[in-house]
Design a protein around this motif. Structure first.
Motif, mmCIF file in Angstrom:
data_model
loop_
_atom_site.group_PDB
_atom_site.id
_atom_site.type_symbol
_atom_site.label_atom_id
_atom_site.label_comp_id
_atom_site.label_asym_id
_atom_site.label_seq_id
_atom_site.Cartn_x
_atom_site.Cartn_y
_atom_site.Cartn_z
ATOM 1 N N LEU A 220 0.870 -1.167 0.000
ATOM 2 C CA LEU A 220 0.000 0.000 0.000
ATOM 3 C C LEU A 220 0.906 1.215 0.000
ATOM 4 O O LEU A 220 2.005 1.177 0.556
ATOM 5 C CB LEU A 220 -0.882 0.011 1.250
ATOM 6 N N PHE A 221 0.460 2.315 -0.589
ATOM 7 C CA PHE A 221 1.341 3.475 -0.590
ATOM 8 C C PHE A 221 0.556 4.777 -0.566
ATOM 9 O O PHE A 221 -0.578 4.870 -1.038
ATOM 10 C CB PHE A 221 2.283 3.452 -1.799
ATOM 11 N N SER B 91 2.186 -9.446 9.011
ATOM 12 C CA SER B 91 3.141 -10.065 9.928
ATOM 13 C C SER B 91 2.370 -10.428 11.186
ATOM 14 O O SER B 91 1.208 -10.039 11.349
ATOM 15 C CB SER B 91 4.302 -9.119 10.275
ATOM 16 N N GLU B 92 3.001 -11.160 12.074
ATOM 17 C CA GLU B 92 2.344 -11.489 13.338
ATOM 18 C C GLU B 92 2.341 -10.247 14.225
ATOM 19 O O GLU B 92 3.385 -9.675 14.520
ATOM 20 C CB GLU B 92 3.046 -12.648 14.039
ATOM 21 N N GLY B 93 1.175 -9.811 14.630
ATOM 22 C CA GLY B 93 1.038 -8.595 15.419
ATOM 23 C C GLY B 93 0.865 -7.341 14.590
ATOM 24 O O GLY B 93 0.489 -6.296 15.115
ATOM 25 N N GLY B 94 1.138 -7.427 13.294
ATOM 26 C CA GLY B 94 0.967 -6.275 12.408
ATOM 27 C C GLY B 94 2.177 -5.368 12.382
ATOM 28 O O GLY B 94 2.602 -4.850 13.411
ATOM 29 N N ASN B 95 2.749 -5.165 11.216
ATOM 30 C CA ASN B 95 3.929 -4.313 11.052
ATOM 31 C C ASN B 95 3.485 -2.897 10.703
ATOM 32 O O ASN B 95 3.021 -2.635 9.602
ATOM 33 C CB ASN B 95 4.823 -4.880 9.946
ATOM 34 N N ALA C 159 -3.396 -14.037 3.259
ATOM 35 C CA ALA C 159 -2.350 -13.015 3.379
ATOM 36 C C ALA C 159 -2.613 -11.850 2.433
ATOM 37 O O ALA C 159 -2.995 -12.037 1.277
ATOM 38 C CB ALA C 159 -0.985 -13.626 3.083
ATOM 39 N N ALA C 160 -2.410 -10.633 2.930
ATOM 40 C CA ALA C 160 -2.571 -9.423 2.123
ATOM 41 C C ALA C 160 -1.836 -8.283 2.814
ATOM 42 O O ALA C 160 -1.610 -8.312 4.028
ATOM 43 C CB ALA C 160 -4.051 -9.069 1.938
ATOM 44 N N VAL C 161 -1.464 -7.262 2.047
ATOM 45 C CA VAL C 161 -0.657 -6.168 2.594
ATOM 46 C C VAL C 161 -1.431 -5.308 3.585
ATOM 47 O O VAL C 161 -0.826 -4.591 4.387
ATOM 48 C CB VAL C 161 -0.105 -5.281 1.457
ATOM 49 N N ASN C 162 -2.759 -5.361 3.553
ATOM 50 C CA ASN C 162 -3.567 -4.570 4.483
ATOM 51 C C ASN C 162 -4.107 -5.417 5.634
ATOM 52 O O ASN C 162 -5.017 -4.996 6.346
ATOM 53 C CB ASN C 162 -4.730 -3.902 3.749
ATOM 54 N N LYS C 163 -3.530 -6.617 5.827
ATOM 55 C CA LYS C 163 -3.974 -7.517 6.896
ATOM 56 C C LYS C 163 -2.797 -7.913 7.781
ATOM 57 O O LYS C 163 -1.641 -7.772 7.400
ATOM 58 C CB LYS C 163 -4.614 -8.781 6.307
ATOM 59 N N VAL D 176 5.282 6.709 0.352
ATOM 60 C CA VAL D 176 5.410 5.995 1.624
ATOM 61 C C VAL D 176 4.701 4.651 1.475
ATOM 62 O O VAL D 176 3.493 4.602 1.238
ATOM 63 C CB VAL D 176 4.802 6.804 2.784
ATOM 64 N N TYR D 177 5.469 3.564 1.603
ATOM 65 C CA TYR D 177 4.945 2.218 1.367
ATOM 66 C C TYR D 177 4.660 1.499 2.687
ATOM 67 O O TYR D 177 5.415 1.622 3.653
ATOM 68 C CB TYR D 177 5.948 1.383 0.572
ATOM 69 N N TYR D 178 3.594 0.680 2.675
ATOM 70 C CA TYR D 178 3.231 -0.140 3.828
ATOM 71 C C TYR D 178 3.005 -1.583 3.391
ATOM 72 O O TYR D 178 2.462 -1.839 2.312
ATOM 73 C CB TYR D 178 1.936 0.364 4.480
ATOM 74 N N ASN D 179 3.399 -2.504 4.255
ATOM 75 C CA ASN D 179 3.009 -3.910 4.146
ATOM 76 C C ASN D 179 2.796 -4.405 5.572
ATOM 77 O O ASN D 179 3.749 -4.708 6.288
ATOM 78 C CB ASN D 179 4.079 -4.737 3.435
ATOM 79 N N LEU D 180 1.549 -4.480 6.004
ATOM 80 C CA LEU D 180 1.224 -4.789 7.396
ATOM 81 C C LEU D 180 1.358 -6.270 7.728
ATOM 82 O O LEU D 180 1.419 -6.632 8.905
ATOM 83 C CB LEU D 180 -0.213 -4.345 7.710
#
Length: 290
Positions: free
Chosen positions: A39-40, A54-58, A272-276, A48-52
């Motif tokens: 996500l950006f 991960s365990e616990g959320g990044n 799995a997904a970048v917003n999850k 600004v890029y995001y990839n959440l």
């Protein structure tokens, strides 16, 4: 007695078994776009890029300077905010790094010469001239036990300390990664959300930005090299869905081929997904329903 032992063994074996589950949270952010595996957010100077996932959320982000000027990210004015509580990105930490060196210095105390066409070792006198013929134990120390050199080994170690800078410079057309915080690490519990559902019992809970159990954001402050004016980015997220999944639903078996065309088995998340993001938990003698 034999039957009692077998019964006890079965009870212990069953009690030690743990069923694994995953709580998967989906997030929403209205001012982000989607691009491949990220996500950006984008403005005239940066992305600004995001990839959440991960365990616990990044909650970290990759800051890409797409301009032709150096960008300065002001961490003292940048924050991670969760449910209204602000957490600093400028932590003023000091790090220590150990550096060690070792080297050997071999000092020769002899000079090579020849006698009757064969190499021999001549001892060296103070005037630098050969004084006598050495025996074979000196000539070939590996075979005859002698030595023709003195070896000194030296080891040194030191510690380098450095502090975090509150201002981080990002050169043109490069990126830097910032990561300090997880989104959450405690299971969300609700009377409408089964804690240990079967495949047929999976029912997601939906939320809006107004009633979401977790809202979070990144506030990023930066400036350009030729301007003293601060520019502030704010990316607001909220959890829009939570569901609990048994392991058999959350993870699937996938086969792929390696470079030698051998089949390799892998386990992949189905959701799995970048917003999850997700939390892993187990049913370990817990009779709770929700």
């Amino acid at each position: 007695m034999k039957h009692l032992f077998l019964s006890l063994f079965v009870v212990l074996a069953l009690s030690s078994c743990k069923s694994t589950f995953f709580q998967v949270a989906t997030t929403q952010c209205d001012n982000l776009k989607s691009e491949q595996n990220a996500l950006f957010f984008e403005d005239a100077n940066c992305k600004v890029y995001y990839n959440l996932w991960s365990e616990g959320g990044n909650a970290g982000f990759l800051f890409h300077n797409k301009s032709d000027l150096t960008i300065y990210v002001n961490l003292a004015e940048s924050f991670f905010v969760k449910n209204g509580i602000a957490y600093d990105y400028s932590l003023n930490r000091t790090f220590a790094k150990s550096v060690s060196q070792s080297f050997s210095n071999q000092q020769s105390v002899s000079a090579w010469g020849f006698k009757n066409g064969l190499p021999v070792l001549n001892s060296v006198s103070e005037d630098g001239k050969a004084s006598k013929i050495a025996d074979l134990s000196v000539l070939m120390p590996g075979l005859f036990g002698g030595t023709d050199a003195k070896e000194k080994s030296t080891a040194t170690s030191s510690q380098v300390t450095y502090s975090e800078e509150p201002i981080v410079a990002i050169p043109p057309h490069t990126a830097k990664y910032f990561s300090e915080y997880s989104i959450y690490e405690t299971l969300y519990r609700d009377c409408n959300l089964l804690l240990y559902p079967s495949k047929k019992q999976v029912r997601p809970l939906k939320f809006t930005s107004a009633n979401s159990p977790v809202t979070f954001s990144n506030i990023i402050t930066y400036s350009m090299r030729n301007s003293g004016d601060d520019i502030q980015i704010k990316n607001d997220f909220y959890i829009s869905e939570i569901k609990n999944l048994p392991k058999k639903v959350a993870i699937k078996k996938v086969f792929r081929r390696d470079c030698d065309n051998r089949e390799i088995k892998e386990w992949h998340f189905t959701d799995a997904a970048v917003n999850k993001f997700y939390l892993r938990y187990s049913k370990d003698g817990d009779d709770s329903k929700y």
